[in-house]
Design a protein around this motif. Structure first.
Motif: not given
Length: 181
Positions: A102-103, A109-111, A125-126, A149-153
């Motif tokens: 995903q990264a 996008k933060a994940l 962490i981008p 940041a509302g990071a994806g999970r």
């Protein structure tokens, strides 16, 4: 813990730090270990060597200092950073690989690993969030930034079981031994 927990022996996997380096290799070939307490003994007893070691001289100030030291050591062309802790030996390899995929698919996008309603490490962490990393203090870590940041999970089994106390270690070691049986 009474001693350097990074040197605890994980059945069939070396030390807790050796295990974490193996986990990190599921995410990237370029592994940097940030060390503080116990360095250089921890480095000497580590059998899996990363690409580089960073010594965090201010480690007593909290985990934010280690995160800042690691990010500060990265080059100007790096798009982001994967963060893996040294005390989560039960992380699922498939979940880590999903985080890496995903990264790479969306590096802006933060994940992070799903902890139910919040997001934490392991994480991506981008670079755009790095200024926030340098504002962290004390024991505030990547989770603070990821959740803001509302990071994806990403579902990564084993994130809930970390090693902070001797009781945690007994429980995790029993789970590791059961895996080997």
């Amino acid at each position: 813990m009474g001693h350097y927990k990074q040197l605890l022996r994980v059945p069939g996997r070396g030390t807790l730090l050796d295990n974490a380096i193996g986990q990190a290799r599921q995410l990237s070939a370029q592994i940097t270990v940030v060390a503080g307490a116990g360095y250089p003994l921890v480095r000497f007893r580590c059998h899996r060597q990363p690409a580089s070691w960073i010594v965090c001289d201010n480690w007593q100030a909290g985990l934010a200092e280690s995160l800042k030291a690691g990010v500060a050591a990265l080059g100007p062309r790096v798009l982001g950073v994967f963060v893996v802790l040294g005390d989560q030996p039960l992380l699922d390899v498939d979940g880590l690989k999903q985080l890496a995929r995903q990264a790479r698919d969306n590096p802006a996008k933060a994940l992070g690993a799903s902890y139910g309603r919040r997001t934490g490490v392991p994480a991506w962490i981008p670079r755009a969030l790095w200024p926030q990393v340098f504002q962290l203090e004390g024991d505030a870590g990547a989770g603070v930034i990821l959740n803001r940041a509302g990071a994806g999970r990403v579902e990564i089994a084993g994130v809930q079981q970390d090693v902070d106390t001797p009781g945690d270690w007994r429980q995790v070691r029993a789970m590791l031994n059961a895996e080997q049986s």
